[in-house]
Design a protein around this motif. Structure first.
Motif, PDB file in Angstrom:
ATOM      1  N   ILE A  12     -80.354  -2.623-103.297  1.00 52.61           N
ATOM      2  CA  ILE A  12     -79.427  -3.760-103.299  1.00 52.61           C
ATOM      3  C   ILE A  12     -78.449  -3.632-104.473  1.00 52.61           C
ATOM      4  O   ILE A  12     -77.232  -3.790-104.311  1.00 52.61           O
ATOM      5  N   ALA A  24     -74.869 -10.292 -97.253  1.00 52.90           N
ATOM      6  CA  ALA A  24     -76.304 -10.010 -97.267  1.00 52.90           C
ATOM      7  C   ALA A  24     -76.773  -9.433 -95.933  1.00 52.90           C
ATOM      8  O   ALA A  24     -77.675  -8.593 -95.904  1.00 52.90           O
ATOM      9  N   GLY A  28     -78.756  -6.029 -95.790  1.00 50.48           N
ATOM     10  CA  GLY A  28     -80.086  -6.023 -95.169  1.00 50.48           C
ATOM     11  C   GLY A  28     -80.196  -4.986 -94.068  1.00 50.48           C
ATOM     12  O   GLY A  28     -81.191  -4.257 -93.990  1.00 50.48           O
ATOM     13  N   ALA A  35     -81.449 -10.701 -94.042  1.00 50.24           N
ATOM     14  CA  ALA A  35     -80.407 -11.242 -94.912  1.00 50.24           C
ATOM     15  C   ALA A  35     -80.998 -12.233 -95.921  1.00 50.24           C
ATOM     16  O   ALA A  35     -80.617 -12.243 -97.094  1.00 50.24           O
ATOM     17  N   VAL A  38     -82.660 -10.405 -98.750  1.00 46.79           N
ATOM     18  CA  VAL A  38     -81.643  -9.862 -99.657  1.00 46.79           C
ATOM     19  C   VAL A  38     -81.126 -10.975-100.557  1.00 46.79           C
ATOM     20  O   VAL A  38     -81.025 -10.808-101.783  1.00 46.79           O
ATOM     21  N   GLN A  39     -80.822 -12.131 -99.982  1.00 50.00           N
ATOM     22  CA  GLN A  39     -80.311 -13.257-100.765  1.00 50.00           C
ATOM     23  C   GLN A  39     -81.320 -13.721-101.820  1.00 50.00           C
ATOM     24  O   GLN A  39     -80.945 -14.009-102.958  1.00 50.00           O
ATOM     25  N   ILE A  42     -81.384 -11.109-104.634  1.00 45.85           N
ATOM     26  CA  ILE A  42     -80.188 -11.206-105.475  1.00 45.85           C
ATOM     27  C   ILE A  42     -80.282 -12.430-106.375  1.00 45.85           C
ATOM     28  O   ILE A  42     -79.993 -12.348-107.576  1.00 45.85           O
TER      29      ILE A  42
END
Length: 159
Positions: A12, A24, A28, A35, A38-39, A42
């Protein structure tokens, strides 16, 4: 203390260092996560200060700052209060893009963007006038930019 980053976190980071606006969903799909995962990752890396900023990289020439100078600064004394004062002055100067406290002949290396030589000279006169602890400085003019960036390699750490 460094945060434990797994291979997904590192992947990422590799993607968003090149394009922080990448959705995202696309990240992903590329790395094999949802997604939302990933969010969440982050957000956690922002909270843990692994990600310290998300910025636009601006071409200095396009905004009238075509001159890049590399400046070695030598101080008289390394007393903590004098160094702290100089560090604050450097941090407050917007044309100083980078500043490094270093070993070797000088004490600091500064990367400065300027409109022209007169603009740069005015900055150095202010630095000398407002920081009595600065002994001298030596300047190199960058003739061209071969590489500019802040990307950190995302190799897996040795185990």
């Amino acid at each position: 203390m460094a945060m434990d980053l797994d291979k997904f976190d590192r992947r990422i980071l590799a993607v968003i260092q090149k394009d922080a606006r990448r959705p995202a969903e696309l990240i992903g799909t590329e790395i094999g996560l949802s997604a939302s995962a990933v969010q969440r990752r982050i957000a956690r890396m922002r909270d843990e200060a692994v990600i310290t900023a998300e910025v636009a990289v601006v071409d200095p020439i396009s905004v009238g700052r075509p001159l890049t100078m590399i400046v070695d600064v030598e101080v008289e004394r390394e007393r903590p209060e004098l160094l702290a004062s100089l560090k604050q002055w450097i941090a407050a100067e917007p044309v100083i893009q980078e500043a490094w406290y270093v070993t070797g002949a000088g004490d600091y290396v500064l990367i400065v963007v300027a409109r022209d030589v007169d603009d740069f000279d005015a900055l150095m006169q202010r630095m000398m006038g407002e920081n009595a602890n600065v002994r001298r400085f030596q300047t190199r003019v960058a003739l061209s930019t071969l590489k500019r960036g802040v990307l950190v390699p995302m190799d897996q750490p040795a185990s």
